[in-house]
Design an enzyme around this catalytic site. Structure first.
Site, PDB file in Angstrom:
ATOM      1  N   LYS A  13      -7.280  -7.881  47.503  1.00  0.00           N
ATOM      2  CA  LYS A  13      -6.976  -9.598  47.133  1.00  0.00           C
ATOM      3  C   LYS A  13      -8.835  -9.360  46.772  1.00  0.00           C
ATOM      4  O   LYS A  13      -8.779 -10.285  45.964  1.00  0.00           O
ATOM      5  CB  LYS A  13      -6.748 -10.319  48.873  1.00  0.00           C
ATOM      6  CG  LYS A  13      -4.900  -9.922  48.261  1.00  0.00           C
ATOM      7  CD  LYS A  13      -4.451 -10.696  49.532  1.00  0.00           C
ATOM      8  CE  LYS A  13      -5.179 -10.273  51.119  1.00  0.00           C
ATOM      9  NZ  LYS A  13      -4.453  -9.151  51.543  1.00  0.00           N
ATOM     10  N   ARG A  88      -2.186 -17.785  55.971  1.00  0.00           N
ATOM     11  CA  ARG A  88      -1.585 -16.144  56.763  1.00  0.00           C
ATOM     12  C   ARG A  88      -0.412 -16.659  57.489  1.00  0.00           C
ATOM     13  O   ARG A  88       0.282 -15.857  57.425  1.00  0.00           O
ATOM     14  CB  ARG A  88      -2.541 -15.486  56.756  1.00  0.00           C
ATOM     15  CG  ARG A  88      -3.557 -14.427  56.540  1.00  0.00           C
ATOM     16  CD  ARG A  88      -3.685 -13.767  57.483  1.00  0.00           C
ATOM     17  NE  ARG A  88      -4.430 -12.691  57.458  1.00  0.00           N
ATOM     18  CZ  ARG A  88      -5.518 -12.261  56.706  1.00  0.00           C
ATOM     19  NH1 ARG A  88      -6.644 -12.717  55.492  1.00  0.00           N
ATOM     20  NH2 ARG A  88      -5.852 -10.760  56.922  1.00  0.00           N
ATOM     21  N   ARG A 127     -10.692   3.278  52.606  1.00  0.00           N
ATOM     22  CA  ARG A 127     -11.627   2.965  53.082  1.00  0.00           C
ATOM     23  C   ARG A 127     -12.188   3.142  54.133  1.00  0.00           C
ATOM     24  O   ARG A 127     -13.217   2.126  54.423  1.00  0.00           O
ATOM     25  CB  ARG A 127     -11.354   1.344  52.635  1.00  0.00           C
ATOM     26  CG  ARG A 127     -12.305  -0.078  53.151  1.00  0.00           C
ATOM     27  CD  ARG A 127     -11.915  -1.225  52.492  1.00  0.00           C
ATOM     28  NE  ARG A 127     -10.720  -1.936  53.759  1.00  0.00           N
ATOM     29  CZ  ARG A 127     -10.182  -3.257  53.379  1.00  0.00           C
ATOM     30  NH1 ARG A 127     -10.311  -3.861  52.269  1.00  0.00           N
ATOM     31  NH2 ARG A 127      -9.759  -3.557  54.151  1.00  0.00           N
ATOM     32  N   ARG A 133     -15.234  -0.464  58.362  1.00  0.00           N
ATOM     33  CA  ARG A 133     -14.680  -1.809  58.803  1.00  0.00           C
ATOM     34  C   ARG A 133     -14.063  -1.582  60.295  1.00  0.00           C
ATOM     35  O   ARG A 133     -12.987  -0.689  60.080  1.00  0.00           O
ATOM     36  CB  ARG A 133     -13.360  -1.894  57.337  1.00  0.00           C
ATOM     37  CG  ARG A 133     -14.489  -3.518  57.722  1.00  0.00           C
ATOM     38  CD  ARG A 133     -13.925  -4.718  56.453  1.00  0.00           C
ATOM     39  NE  ARG A 133     -12.179  -5.101  57.407  1.00  0.00           N
ATOM     40  CZ  ARG A 133     -11.239  -5.389  56.557  1.00  0.00           C
ATOM     41  NH1 ARG A 133     -11.737  -5.985  54.799  1.00  0.00           N
ATOM     42  NH2 ARG A 133     -10.965  -5.902  56.858  1.00  0.00           N
ATOM     43  N   ARG A 144      -1.998  -5.077  61.431  1.00  0.00           N
ATOM     44  CA  ARG A 144      -2.258  -5.791  60.574  1.00  0.00           C
ATOM     45  C   ARG A 144      -1.455  -5.754  59.507  1.00  0.00           C
ATOM     46  O   ARG A 144      -0.648  -6.714  59.140  1.00  0.00           O
ATOM     47  CB  ARG A 144      -3.910  -5.716  59.532  1.00  0.00           C
ATOM     48  CG  ARG A 144      -5.091  -6.582  60.346  1.00  0.00           C
ATOM     49  CD  ARG A 144      -6.163  -5.577  60.035  1.00  0.00           C
ATOM     50  NE  ARG A 144      -6.228  -5.466  58.635  1.00  0.00           N
ATOM     51  CZ  ARG A 144      -6.970  -4.351  58.121  1.00  0.00           C
ATOM     52  NH1 ARG A 144      -7.923  -3.122  58.398  1.00  0.00           N
ATOM     53  NH2 ARG A 144      -7.359  -4.449  56.266  1.00  0.00           N
TER      54      ARG A 144
HETATM   55  P1  ADP Z   1      -7.345  -8.275  55.318  1.00  0.00           P
HETATM   56  O1  ADP Z   1      -6.504  -8.933  54.491  1.00  0.00           O
HETATM   57  O2  ADP Z   1      -7.165  -6.616  55.142  1.00  0.00           O
HETATM   58  O3  ADP Z   1      -6.616  -8.005  56.723  1.00  0.00           O
HETATM   59  P2  ADP Z   1      -9.170 -10.236  56.180  1.00  0.00           P
HETATM   60  O4  ADP Z   1     -11.021  -9.556  55.715  1.00  0.00           O
HETATM   61  O5  ADP Z   1      -8.969 -10.195  54.969  1.00  0.00           O
HETATM   62  O6  ADP Z   1      -8.597  -8.458  55.596  1.00  0.00           O
HETATM   63  O7  ADP Z   1      -9.214 -10.475  57.215  1.00  0.00           O
HETATM   64  C1  ADP Z   1      -9.187  -9.195  58.608  1.00  0.00           C
HETATM   65  C2  ADP Z   1      -9.345 -10.074  59.977  1.00  0.00           C
HETATM   66  O8  ADP Z   1      -9.666 -11.924  60.305  1.00  0.00           O
HETATM   67  C3  ADP Z   1      -7.804 -10.198  60.083  1.00  0.00           C
HETATM   68  O9  ADP Z   1      -7.346  -9.134  60.465  1.00  0.00           O
HETATM   69  C4  ADP Z   1      -7.954 -11.827  61.053  1.00  0.00           C
HETATM   70  O10 ADP Z   1      -8.071 -11.119  62.730  1.00  0.00           O
HETATM   71  C5  ADP Z   1      -8.784 -12.305  60.291  1.00  0.00           C
HETATM   72  N1  ADP Z   1      -7.982 -13.561  59.512  1.00  0.00           N
HETATM   73  C6  ADP Z   1      -9.192 -13.808  58.161  1.00  0.00           C
HETATM   74  N2  ADP Z   1      -8.177 -14.852  57.405  1.00  0.00           N
HETATM   75  C7  ADP Z   1      -7.544 -15.614  58.581  1.00  0.00           C
HETATM   76  C8  ADP Z   1      -6.434 -16.126  59.105  1.00  0.00           C
HETATM   77  N3  ADP Z   1      -6.137 -17.673  57.758  1.00  0.00           N
HETATM   78  N4  ADP Z   1      -5.760 -16.985  59.814  1.00  0.00           N
HETATM   79  C9  ADP Z   1      -6.315 -15.746  61.070  1.00  0.00           C
HETATM   80  N5  ADP Z   1      -6.958 -14.670  61.202  1.00  0.00           N
HETATM   81  C10 ADP Z   1      -7.515 -14.660  59.806  1.00  0.00           C
END
Ligand code: ADP
Length: 188
Positions: A13, A88, A127, A133, A144
């Site tokens: 994404k 989400r 990654r 990360r 996740r």
């Molecule tokens: P990925 O899709 O690889 O898990 P992201 O960078 O999108 O990585 O998100 C990393 C973390 O940030 C998530 O695991 C969550 O803890 C937090 N996060 C991101 N977007 C949201 C959201 N819309 N609602 C709640 N937590 C979020």
């Protein structure tokens, strides 16, 4: 164009959002990036989000929704945006509808990048070796992916029911996936 990107962690994404946004000349809003920047800067928001992120859990909706509301109120997104990582869960999706209706605009598309469990697991482990990360360890990746399956995946039905869902195969070369996305969005 106002669109949200859906797809499991590791589907690409972030990479594809950047490429698509450049083509469409609109900004991307990545909630994950905003949270990570705040963790790095040790802000109040970062301190609130950190424990959830490192566990692979969702940051509470109240915190996330307020952050997105602020971001969508900024000038650079009036002509369009690509949301990466939000909504989400179903409550966030409803909140997004409210936010957009308060701004008197509509969502044009929900773009799902499809990639199977084995593929995203493999990519995320790789990654982890490159980026380091904090949430790219195997147990947190599993968590996740679980959160995605339980909380986020149901959103595809929500958007499909409104005729907004576009599905794109996320397997293959990065350029090929971008080409598929551009083609899919062009038809919108
Ligand atoms: P990925 O899709 O690889 O898990 P992201 O960078 O999108 O990585 O998100 C990393 C973390 O940030 C998530 O695991 C969550 O803890 C937090 N996060 C991101 N977007 C949201 C959201 N819309 N609602 C709640 N937590 C979020």
């Amino acid at each position: 164009m106002r669109a949200v990107l859906l797809g499991p962690p590791g589907a690409g994404k972030g990479t594809q959002a950047a490429r698509l946004a450049e083509r469409l000349n609109i900004p991307t809003i990545s909630t994950g990036d905003i949270f990570r920047a705040n963790v790095k800067g040790d802000t109040e928001l970062g301190r609130k989000a950190q424990e959830y992120m490192s566990a692979g859990a969702l940051v509470p909706d109240q915190v996330t929704n307020a952050m997105v509301r602020d971001r969508l109120a900024q000038d650079d997104v009036t002509q369009g945006f690509l949301l990466d990582g939000y909504p989400r869960n179903p409550d966030q999706a409803v909140e997004l509808d409210t936010l957009l209706s308060d701004l008197d605009v509509k969502l044009d598309a929900a773009i799902e990048i499809i990639a199977d469990f084995d593929e995203v697991m493999k990519r995320l482990i790789k990654r982890a070796e490159i980026d380091g990360r904090a949430d790219d360890t195997e147990p947190v990746i599993r968590k996740r992916l679980e959160v995605y399956a339980t909380s986020t995946a149901p959103l595809t039905a929500y958007y499909s029911g409104r005729g907004l869902l576009i599905q794109v195969d996320g397997i293959g070369a990065v350029d090929d996936v971008t080409a598929r996305l551009v083609a899919a969005v062009d038809g919108k």
